[in-house]
Scaffold this active site. Structure first.
Site, PDB file in Angstrom:
ATOM      1  N   THR A  43       1.247  -1.555   0.165  1.00 37.20           N
ATOM      2  CA  THR A  43       0.454   0.401  -0.153  1.00 37.20           C
ATOM      3  C   THR A  43       0.618   0.970  -0.006  1.00 37.20           C
ATOM      4  O   THR A  43       0.286   2.170  -0.613  1.00 37.20           O
ATOM      5  CB  THR A  43      -0.648   0.199   0.777  1.00 37.20           C
ATOM      6  OG1 THR A  43      -0.297   0.311   2.390  1.00 37.20           O
ATOM      7  CG2 THR A  43      -1.885  -1.139   1.453  1.00 37.20           C
ATOM      8  N   TYR A 156     -15.769   2.455  17.292  1.00 34.26           N
ATOM      9  CA  TYR A 156     -15.921   3.000  16.139  1.00 34.26           C
ATOM     10  C   TYR A 156     -15.668   4.645  16.666  1.00 34.26           C
ATOM     11  O   TYR A 156     -15.279   5.817  16.955  1.00 34.26           O
ATOM     12  CB  TYR A 156     -16.299   3.489  14.980  1.00 34.26           C
ATOM     13  CG  TYR A 156     -15.870   4.354  13.694  1.00 34.26           C
ATOM     14  CD1 TYR A 156     -14.209   4.121  13.586  1.00 34.26           C
ATOM     15  CD2 TYR A 156     -16.410   5.539  13.890  1.00 34.26           C
ATOM     16  CE1 TYR A 156     -13.676   5.411  12.462  1.00 34.26           C
ATOM     17  CE2 TYR A 156     -16.442   6.620  13.133  1.00 34.26           C
ATOM     18  CZ  TYR A 156     -14.508   6.341  12.158  1.00 34.26           C
ATOM     19  OH  TYR A 156     -14.125   7.227  11.304  1.00 34.26           O
TER      20      TYR A 156
END
Length: 249
Positions: A43, A156
């Site tokens: 990545t 989250y």
């Protein structure tokens, strides 16, 4: 561009894709040199190839759910570029385990990436920034910190709310070093991740947004440039909402 970041050295965690890449592109265009991170070497390589930035940027593969200390990231930026002026804690992770399915392991994983790593990165960055004229740290929170999140995991929302509190705490503690600490709290932004969301979810979120659309990554990058620049020299401990009016305060 206007060169608002000429000569500055920055780190953008998660800068290989999405909002992080947009911020990195904007920083480079404004004259900064930037170290980006990604979770894998592949990545990072993809991000550097897309940025096509030559010697103005470097990359480092690191998984903050495994190593949240941030020392290697700060050390590489200092070693390669000779200092550090800007840190953007953009890397993070999501979760879709609901309140009654959420495991302790998943809670810890999310908090490690979204809150623990930003603290240690900020602390290591402040050590370096405090040795010179100071610097700027920007933490990437989320509208979920204000609304609790319409989808996804409580982990989250809680981690992103914690990041707002951490921003205020570090803004007070690093002020004597000349280091400003702020946060950006985006709502739904057009990225490769949100492009894959179900159409009904996307429309539901758009319907809840007064400006009637998702935001663009470049709109988040604009705020990141401002906070990193000398134009924001008297701004610290603040959270800027970029949400199309979905949350107002």
């Amino acid at each position: 561009m206007t060169g608002r970041l000429d000569g500055k050295i920055g780190i953008v965690t998660g800068g290989s894709r999405g909002i992080g890449r947009a911020i990195t592109e904007a920083f480079l265009a404004e004259g900064a040199r930037v170290l980006i991170t990604g979770t894998t070497g592949a990545t990072v390589d993809q991000g550097l190839e897309a940025l096509d930035c030559g010697d103005a940027c470097r990359g480092l593969a690191i998984d903050f759910t495994v190593d949240p200390t941030g020392k290697a990231v700060i050390a590489k930026a200092v070693e390669h570029f000779g200092g550090l002026d800007i840190l953007v804690n953009n890397a993070g992770t999501g979760s879709f385990q609901g309140a009654f399915e959420l495991t302790a392991e998943e809670w810890d994983r999310v908090f490690m990436a979204n809150l623990t790593a930003p603290f240690f990165l900020a602390r290591e960055a402040a050590r370096v920034m405090g040795e010179k004229a100071g610097g700027s740290i920007t933490n990437m929170s989320s509208i979920a910190a204000q609304t609790g999140g319409l989808a996804g995991s409580p982990a989250y929302a809680a981690s992103k709310a914690g990041l707002v509190g951490l921003t205020r705490s570090l803004a007070r503690r690093f002020a004597d070093l000349g280091v400003r600490v702020n946060a950006i709290s985006p709502a739904d932004i057009e990225t490769d991740m949100t492009a894959g969301w179900p159409a009904d979810l996307r429309q539901r979120l758009i319907d809840l947004t007064p400006l009637g659309r998702f935001g663009e990554a470049a709109e988040v990058a604009g705020a990141a440039i401002f906070l990193a620049s000398d134009e924001a020299s008297f701004i610290t401990g603040q959270t800027i909402g970029i949400n199309g009016g979905a949350h107002m305060k």
